[in-house]
Design an enzyme around this catalytic site. Sequence first.
Site, PDB file in Angstrom:
ATOM      1  N   CYS A 166     -11.913  24.578  20.040  1.00 27.16           N
ATOM      2  CA  CYS A 166     -10.582  24.896  20.577  1.00 27.16           C
ATOM      3  C   CYS A 166     -10.024  26.234  20.103  1.00 27.16           C
ATOM      4  O   CYS A 166      -8.961  26.653  20.566  1.00 27.16           O
ATOM      5  CB  CYS A 166      -9.617  23.766  20.240  1.00 27.16           C
ATOM      6  SG  CYS A 166     -10.274  22.169  20.748  1.00 27.16           S
ATOM      7  N   HIS A 177      -0.405  25.639  18.414  1.00 27.32           N
ATOM      8  CA  HIS A 177      -1.548  24.964  19.048  1.00 27.32           C
ATOM      9  C   HIS A 177      -1.054  23.628  19.617  1.00 27.32           C
ATOM     10  O   HIS A 177      -1.343  23.308  20.752  1.00 27.32           O
ATOM     11  CB  HIS A 177      -2.650  24.767  18.015  1.00 27.32           C
ATOM     12  CG  HIS A 177      -3.947  24.295  18.585  1.00 27.32           C
ATOM     13  ND1 HIS A 177      -4.629  24.998  19.550  1.00 27.32           N
ATOM     14  CD2 HIS A 177      -4.685  23.182  18.341  1.00 27.32           C
ATOM     15  CE1 HIS A 177      -5.741  24.354  19.863  1.00 27.32           C
ATOM     16  NE2 HIS A 177      -5.787  23.239  19.155  1.00 27.32           N
ATOM     17  N   HIS A 202      -4.379  20.562  27.230  1.00 29.20           N
ATOM     18  CA  HIS A 202      -5.222  21.307  26.290  1.00 29.20           C
ATOM     19  C   HIS A 202      -6.435  21.826  27.063  1.00 29.20           C
ATOM     20  O   HIS A 202      -7.306  21.051  27.449  1.00 29.20           O
ATOM     21  CB  HIS A 202      -5.654  20.400  25.138  1.00 29.20           C
ATOM     22  CG  HIS A 202      -6.383  21.131  24.041  1.00 29.20           C
ATOM     23  ND1 HIS A 202      -6.724  22.460  24.126  1.00 29.20           N
ATOM     24  CD2 HIS A 202      -6.826  20.706  22.835  1.00 29.20           C
ATOM     25  CE1 HIS A 202      -7.350  22.827  23.022  1.00 29.20           C
ATOM     26  NE2 HIS A 202      -7.420  21.777  22.223  1.00 29.20           N
TER      27      HIS A 202
END
Lengths: 389, 306
Positions: free
Chosen positions: A151, A284, A317
């Site tokens: 990620c 995030h 995401h």
Amino acid sequence: MRAVVTGTACLCAAGDSPQAVLRAMTAGGVCPNDGRTLSEKLLPFPVFTVPEHFFPGGRRHSAHDTLVLAEAVVRQAVLQAGLDDDALRDAGLVAATTAGCSLHFLDAYAAFRGGADAADLHDRDDYFSGNLALELLPVLGGPRLTVSNACTSGADAVGLGLSLLATGQCPLVVCVGADALSLVPHTGFARLTVASPEACRPFDRDRKGLNLGEGAAALVLEGEASVHARGVSCLGHVAGYGAASDAWHLTAPHPEGRGLARAVQLTMQDAGCRAEDLAFVNAHATATRENDRIEGSVLRRLLPDTPVWACKGSIGHTLGAAGALEAVLSLAALNAACVPPSQGFSAVDPEIGLIPTTEPIRRGEPFALSVSLGFGGGNSALLLQRGDA
Amino acid sequence: MAHENALAVRAWGFVHSLGQDVWKGRLSCKSAQGALRADTENLTDFVPKKNLRRMPHYARMAALAAFRALSMAGEGGPLGRSDLQDAGALRNMAFVIGTAYGCVQTNLDFLDGIIESGPGLSSPSAFSHAVGNVGAGLVTSLLGIEGPCSTVMLFDLSFAGAVTAAASLLGAGHADAALVGAVDEIDARFSGCCPQILPAENSSSESLPLTEGAVFLYVERAAGVCGNLGRTPRLSVCWNDSGRILAPAGAVVFGQEREVLYGHGPLTQALNVLAAVTRIGGGSTNVFVCPAQAGSGGRRAVVEVF
């Protein structure tokens, strides 16, 4: 060194340009769906998908889908930067993806298990085209890298692009992050029990996990000399990058956020930026219990007075795209001097004590920090700077 | 080739399915059919066995090669033993892996789970161990490396990509040193179905056995190293799609033909570079160029060792 951004583009569930995405986020109401266009076998965890018309000829449920998204944003960013083939001849390319690299050959593998001849599978170009850096922009002659850092991939692609420029390995670099959704990563996150059965709620007390999303974003970075020589507009700057490893655990962040804190501090030092120069932090904020608790405590400790924007409640995401996509959106928000609300948040988690933006706020400071955390203990941060600063 | 971003190779380590003398003899390709696995038993020389529980074979290979490189760096190399123990050197060390296919076995284990049992019963552990950077994540945890960490996936150009990324991170000041390398594993299921790993038609490597392994180099910026580098091997990467190999006059070319030493697989460029590094470390005054190419467009990169 800071790099000038001369082209940006993005594509995700909330829109197909930075401005369109920010408008949608400000208006609210971007919702995840059941993802049935991806697979009938999908477990019941909602996703943020890109409209089907962005996949000409339909999805192929292979790495090719990621390439299609990446091509779309690279084309737009290169066009905006005014780059022709000559200008691209010595350019570099850093691409980021997670699932696009290794997790997208379920159909071929199932066919092989069912007795299909490998030679037949060989005819399909989906697997060769799965490597973004090798397939995008054929004219480009500089270094090509495909980064697969889970990620943090998107942020690291931009950071490595900045480093390529800083070390003089190319005069300009195209950075792109992309990931298309499929059954494989969706199943993986669901089985890790980090996916939410409802719309995700970053930093919220009652958050239940993440919603996966898909998308892509691209940035064209150049040195000041190249921008001056070409006479193109400056959309902003990538002013700093820092990365640090937790050296702790494969899937859990360090309990004190050691690597994240270090990445943030290194990035701020890299650019000589002070906390009071920051308009906001783009967190995030996946909406998983652990990520948000640890990230929130680090941000409260290091940047207690800086507004925090958590945007995954509007786009999901997007994995390998996330760092690049959120860098593009952060730059657009900086230039608009307006930070959008963080969709999905409603109740403060007393364990975190952080309230992200809940409505649009005006901020005129020149910098924004965008942070990413990933599987494998990676932590990366990018410092973006307004175009007129 | 320009050498502004050259890296000085201070130590190295590797593991390969043909053993530690992989490049010393010519592989008998007709008699060694099939796939050959690397032995990672010696990893327990560096780490207690209990710490290796559930660590996939791919990451074990990476860890063993990385530990060997660090060990060499600590034994009369640039790092003292105490540097490694107090973790000071590890805080500013980058870790960059190049891999063509990543952790193939756990990836396919996860896909097997979906196909055989359905998504709802597939293994979460197989998924978390199948992501592209699982090797980097596990090895940095094991070694205590806290600097930037990257995994570069570019098929047969993965090693060249990793060296480029490491040179960028070091040159831009994001780390003082780096462990940079390549790792790839074999799996019968993958080599049966994945078109990327099939030897090209009419390839001389068609009858070579598949091999696997890992190579790691401990590198610093050549321009930043204090004192006389002497015959310290140095690396530089040149990217070009022209089809020409950019080599200085008299350079020794280590190309794909050396697969007859190593067997078939994406590690060829990394092994060629390692062979050149050890020759220069042993006193050779030659310049070596190690080309590779990948992708449907035939992208090329050359690693020069001098």
